[in-house]
Design a protein around this motif. Structure first.
Motif, PDB file in Angstrom:
ATOM      1  N   PRO A 142       0.819  -1.215   0.000  1.00  0.00           N
ATOM      2  CA  PRO A 142       0.000   0.000   0.000  1.00  0.00           C
ATOM      3  C   PRO A 142       0.853   1.266   0.000  1.00  0.00           C
ATOM      4  O   PRO A 142       1.861   1.365   0.706  1.00  0.00           O
ATOM      5  N   LEU A 143       0.432   2.217  -0.786  1.00  0.00           N
ATOM      6  CA  LEU A 143       1.073   3.526  -0.858  1.00  0.00           C
ATOM      7  C   LEU A 143       0.039   4.600  -0.530  1.00  0.00           C
ATOM      8  O   LEU A 143      -1.092   4.549  -1.034  1.00  0.00           O
ATOM      9  N   LEU A 144       0.413   5.554   0.309  1.00  0.00           N
ATOM     10  CA  LEU A 144      -0.447   6.703   0.579  1.00  0.00           C
ATOM     11  C   LEU A 144       0.107   7.904  -0.183  1.00  0.00           C
ATOM     12  O   LEU A 144       1.280   8.257  -0.019  1.00  0.00           O
ATOM     13  N   VAL A 145      -0.716   8.528  -1.013  1.00  0.00           N
ATOM     14  CA  VAL A 145      -0.253   9.688  -1.780  1.00  0.00           C
ATOM     15  C   VAL A 145      -0.279  10.921  -0.892  1.00  0.00           C
ATOM     16  O   VAL A 145      -1.151  11.087  -0.040  1.00  0.00           O
ATOM     17  N   ARG A 146       0.704  11.815  -1.114  1.00  0.00           N
ATOM     18  CA  ARG A 146       0.852  13.016  -0.293  1.00  0.00           C
ATOM     19  C   ARG A 146       1.237  14.202  -1.189  1.00  0.00           C
ATOM     20  O   ARG A 146       2.417  14.566  -1.279  1.00  0.00           O
ATOM     21  N   PRO A 147       0.259  14.810  -1.861  1.00  0.00           N
ATOM     22  CA  PRO A 147       0.591  15.944  -2.729  1.00  0.00           C
ATOM     23  C   PRO A 147       1.207  17.106  -1.969  1.00  0.00           C
ATOM     24  O   PRO A 147       1.992  17.878  -2.536  1.00  0.00           O
ATOM     25  N   PRO A 152      -7.840  13.396  -3.710  1.00  0.00           N
ATOM     26  CA  PRO A 152      -8.382  12.423  -4.669  1.00  0.00           C
ATOM     27  C   PRO A 152      -7.957  12.691  -6.113  1.00  0.00           C
ATOM     28  O   PRO A 152      -7.730  11.740  -6.879  1.00  0.00           O
ATOM     29  N   VAL A 153      -7.835  13.958  -6.478  1.00  0.00           N
ATOM     30  CA  VAL A 153      -7.408  14.285  -7.840  1.00  0.00           C
ATOM     31  C   VAL A 153      -5.951  13.880  -8.050  1.00  0.00           C
ATOM     32  O   VAL A 153      -5.590  13.293  -9.079  1.00  0.00           O
ATOM     33  N   PHE A 154      -5.105  14.186  -7.085  1.00  0.00           N
ATOM     34  CA  PHE A 154      -3.694  13.800  -7.184  1.00  0.00           C
ATOM     35  C   PHE A 154      -3.561  12.284  -7.223  1.00  0.00           C
ATOM     36  O   PHE A 154      -2.794  11.742  -8.032  1.00  0.00           O
ATOM     37  N   PRO A 180     -12.401   1.930  -1.541  1.00  0.00           N
ATOM     38  CA  PRO A 180     -12.448   3.388  -1.665  1.00  0.00           C
ATOM     39  C   PRO A 180     -13.140   4.094  -0.520  1.00  0.00           C
ATOM     40  O   PRO A 180     -13.111   5.335  -0.453  1.00  0.00           O
ATOM     41  N   GLN A 181     -13.763   3.358   0.387  1.00  0.00           N
ATOM     42  CA  GLN A 181     -14.403   3.964   1.553  1.00  0.00           C
ATOM     43  C   GLN A 181     -14.356   2.987   2.712  1.00  0.00           C
ATOM     44  O   GLN A 181     -14.265   1.771   2.506  1.00  0.00           O
ATOM     45  N   PRO A 182     -14.410   3.484   3.948  1.00  0.00           N
ATOM     46  CA  PRO A 182     -14.488   2.567   5.086  1.00  0.00           C
ATOM     47  C   PRO A 182     -15.719   1.683   4.985  1.00  0.00           C
ATOM     48  O   PRO A 182     -16.748   2.077   4.414  1.00  0.00           O
ATOM     49  N   VAL A 183     -15.644   0.490   5.531  1.00  0.00           N
ATOM     50  CA  VAL A 183     -16.772  -0.439   5.449  1.00  0.00           C
ATOM     51  C   VAL A 183     -18.059   0.158   6.019  1.00  0.00           C
ATOM     52  O   VAL A 183     -19.127   0.008   5.420  1.00  0.00           O
ATOM     53  N   PRO A 184     -18.031   0.879   7.164  1.00  0.00           N
ATOM     54  CA  PRO A 184     -19.293   1.433   7.672  1.00  0.00           C
ATOM     55  C   PRO A 184     -19.916   2.482   6.760  1.00  0.00           C
ATOM     56  O   PRO A 184     -21.086   2.850   6.961  1.00  0.00           O
ATOM     57  N   ALA A 185     -19.179   2.966   5.759  1.00  0.00           N
ATOM     58  CA  ALA A 185     -19.743   3.915   4.799  1.00  0.00           C
ATOM     59  C   ALA A 185     -20.436   3.215   3.636  1.00  0.00           C
ATOM     60  O   ALA A 185     -21.109   3.870   2.839  1.00  0.00           O
ATOM     61  N   GLU A 210      -9.159   8.816   5.830  1.00  0.00           N
ATOM     62  CA  GLU A 210      -7.966   9.381   5.212  1.00  0.00           C
ATOM     63  C   GLU A 210      -7.208   8.323   4.416  1.00  0.00           C
ATOM     64  O   GLU A 210      -6.753   8.577   3.293  1.00  0.00           O
ATOM     65  N   ILE A 211      -7.080   7.140   4.991  1.00  0.00           N
ATOM     66  CA  ILE A 211      -6.385   6.063   4.283  1.00  0.00           C
ATOM     67  C   ILE A 211      -7.105   5.736   2.975  1.00  0.00           C
ATOM     68  O   ILE A 211      -6.473   5.605   1.915  1.00  0.00           O
ATOM     69  N   CYS A 212      -8.418   5.616   3.033  1.00  0.00           N
ATOM     70  CA  CYS A 212      -9.177   5.272   1.828  1.00  0.00           C
ATOM     71  C   CYS A 212      -9.046   6.350   0.763  1.00  0.00           C
ATOM     72  O   CYS A 212      -9.063   6.046  -0.440  1.00  0.00           O
ATOM     73  N   ALA A 213      -8.918   7.597   1.177  1.00  0.00           N
ATOM     74  CA  ALA A 213      -8.780   8.691   0.213  1.00  0.00           C
ATOM     75  C   ALA A 213      -7.400   8.715  -0.432  1.00  0.00           C
ATOM     76  O   ALA A 213      -7.268   9.095  -1.598  1.00  0.00           O
ATOM     77  N   ARG A 214      -6.380   8.314   0.307  1.00  0.00           N
ATOM     78  CA  ARG A 214      -5.001   8.449  -0.157  1.00  0.00           C
ATOM     79  C   ARG A 214      -4.414   7.166  -0.734  1.00  0.00           C
ATOM     80  O   ARG A 214      -3.364   7.199  -1.377  1.00  0.00           O
ATOM     81  N   ARG A 215      -5.038   6.026  -0.547  1.00  0.00           N
ATOM     82  CA  ARG A 215      -4.396   4.736  -0.807  1.00  0.00           C
ATOM     83  C   ARG A 215      -4.432   4.314  -2.269  1.00  0.00           C
ATOM     84  O   ARG A 215      -5.464   4.363  -2.934  1.00  0.00           O
ATOM     85  N   LEU A 216      -3.264   3.868  -2.737  1.00  0.00           N
ATOM     86  CA  LEU A 216      -3.126   3.077  -3.955  1.00  0.00           C
ATOM     87  C   LEU A 216      -2.347   1.819  -3.586  1.00  0.00           C
ATOM     88  O   LEU A 216      -1.533   1.850  -2.653  1.00  0.00           O
ATOM     89  N   VAL A 217      -2.584   0.719  -4.295  1.00  0.00           N
ATOM     90  CA  VAL A 217      -1.892  -0.513  -3.944  1.00  0.00           C
ATOM     91  C   VAL A 217      -1.265  -1.174  -5.165  1.00  0.00           C
ATOM     92  O   VAL A 217      -1.818  -1.156  -6.268  1.00  0.00           O
ATOM     93  N   LEU A 218      -0.105  -1.755  -4.920  1.00  0.00           N
ATOM     94  CA  LEU A 218       0.507  -2.734  -5.813  1.00  0.00           C
ATOM     95  C   LEU A 218       0.247  -4.106  -5.208  1.00  0.00           C
ATOM     96  O   LEU A 218      -0.151  -4.226  -4.049  1.00  0.00           O
TER      97      LEU A 218
END
Length: 436
Positions: free
Chosen positions: A301-306, A317-319, A339-344, A381-389
């Motif tokens: 997992p990678l968290l993006v940080r513009p 989300p755009v970045f 893309p969202q927490p399970v409770p969402a 925050e994790i769901c908003a920033r996360r990309l995975v390999l």
């Protein structure tokens, strides 16, 4: 030039080998199981061998093979004695099955926010969610990294709760020298074709140290019947399902399990090599691995940080989407996951359940229950920033090795260092287009 703008991709097609890694030994195991399955009988040799081998691998003497990780988790919840109206604590950031297995027992999932470093349930947030109805904790080894089980076990002991390990993504990982699958009171693991221990198709493994829990899990697996080795009596003692694993899936998984140690060592080496090669690349945060555990990188997992690029004007989300598009164009499989927490998710927002709001409104639950995503800010925050390999499309498993990981890192160096200005320009244009 970025490949998304017409440049030459860093990686050619086929640069990364897909997962699972199938060898001749696996093929022979499946053919042998096919021969031994006629005439049809249950349980078959390959199933018994898989159960025994997994018990030895995770130091759990009682194992039941199932037809999915979801089924194995349902068996674990039932074996833990969870029933209608009980509450079970579940991480807010996970796959649905970690929570839906609770609903299958007519019980109520109660979510706990996430630790930003490890992506696991935050032990510091558990006790605020415990009530008189709490019966169990489901800890999830997300991405392939075990949760903090000593901290979780201490809370569980203090409140008399059962600790269930969701080890769907962590086969081969360790926590303080102890193997995943054996870190809780009982566990459920997945053998989905993409997993670190693969059945090529679908499969799962329930494991416990308690013989009575094992007997309950077997009833859940087999129509509610008691299995005593003397043949079936076709007498259901409780609600049960048909959760039997396919014999060919069991044979393939058993063959893979015989090489799990070797495959795990390569995964750990690959993850370490990739993290080292990404050191100093701005705009992303690689996974954190505490020194007391190992990571097997089902996902990397990678968290993006513009903001680290001086681009706080670009919405996260755009970045994130710009990075995903650019990386994919360079020939590297990358994606969003959860893309969202399970409770969402709609299931918990609309709370229809089995219909008419059950189990929340069936008279056993202590309500009213509401699921508010804003109560889980770290998971959001994790769901908003996360990309995975990882998984099947950019596997960190063999036959990929450290040299392949260096090529993977070249993609991020190109996108986030060499062609950073082009990436930021693309993301800013996307921001305008989206009207943000």
């Amino acid at each position: 030039m970025l490949a998304v703008h017409g440049g030459t991709p860093v990686l050619a097609p086929g640069a990364l080998a897909p997962w699972p890694h199938v060898v001749e030994e696996d093929r022979r195991a499946v053919l042998r199981a096919m021969d031994e399955a006629v005439p049809w009988h249950w349980p078959m040799t390959a199933v018994r061998e898989l159960e025994q081998a997994w018990g030895e691998a995770c130091d759990m003497p009682y194992v039941v093979a199932a037809n999915s990780g979801t089924a194995a988790l349902h068996m674990a919840v039932a074996a833990a004695g969870v029933g209608p109206g009980d509450e079970v604590l579940v991480p807010a950031d996970t796959f649905l099955a970690s929570a839906s297995c609770v609903l299958q027992a007519n019980a109520i999932p109660v979510f706990v926010d996430t630790d930003l470093a490890t992506f696991a349930m935050d032990p510091a947030r558990i006790e605020e969610r415990i009530t008189a109805r709490t019966r169990a904790i489901i800890a999830v080894d997300l991405n392939g990294l075990p949760a903090d089980y000593d901290a979780l076990a201490e809370v569980a002991r203090r409140h008399g709760l059962v600790l269930i390990e969701d080890a769907a993504q962590s086969h081969g990982a360790t926590y303080r020298g102890r193997p995943a699958g054996g870190l809780g009171d009982l566990s459920g693991s997945s053998l989905n074709g993409s997993k670190c221990l693969s059945a090529l198709g679908e499969g799962g493994l329930f494991a416990t140290r308690d013989e009575y829990q094992w007997r309950l899990a077997r009833r859940v697996m087999m129509f509610g019947e008691e299995l005593d080795g003397q043949g079936r009596d076709y007498n259901a003692r409780m609600m049960g399902w048909n959760y039997r694993i396919d014999v060919l899936a069991a044979a393939f998984a058993g063959s893979q399990l015989s090489r799990l140690g070797e495959m795990t060592r390569q995964r750990i080496a690959n993850g370490a090599a990739l993290t080292a090669a990404l050191d100093g690349v701005p705009g992303i945060r690689p996974p954190v691995v505490p020194p007391d555990r190992t990571h097997v990188y089902f996902f990397y997992p990678l968290l993006v940080r513009p903001e680290d690029l001086g681009a706080a004007d670009i919405p996260v989300p755009v970045f994130r989407d710009a990075v995903e598009r650019a990386v994919r164009a360079e020939g590297l499989g990358i994606m969003r996951w959860q893309p969202q927490p399970v409770p969402a998710q709609t299931l918990f927002q609309e709370m229809r359940g089995y219909g008419r709001g059950c189990p929340w409104t069936c008279g056993h639950a202590d309500g009213p229950h509401r699921y508010r995503p804003e109560e889980y800010p770290v998971a959001e925050e994790i769901c908003a920033r996360r990309l995975v390999l990882g998984q099947t499309f950019s596997s960190l498993g063999p036959p990929n090795d450290e040299a392949v990981m260096l090529r993977v890192a070249e993609v991020f160096h190109k996108v986030l260092v060499d062609e950073r200005d082009a990436l930021l320009s693309m993301a800013r244009a996307d921001t305008v287009t989206a009207g943000r």
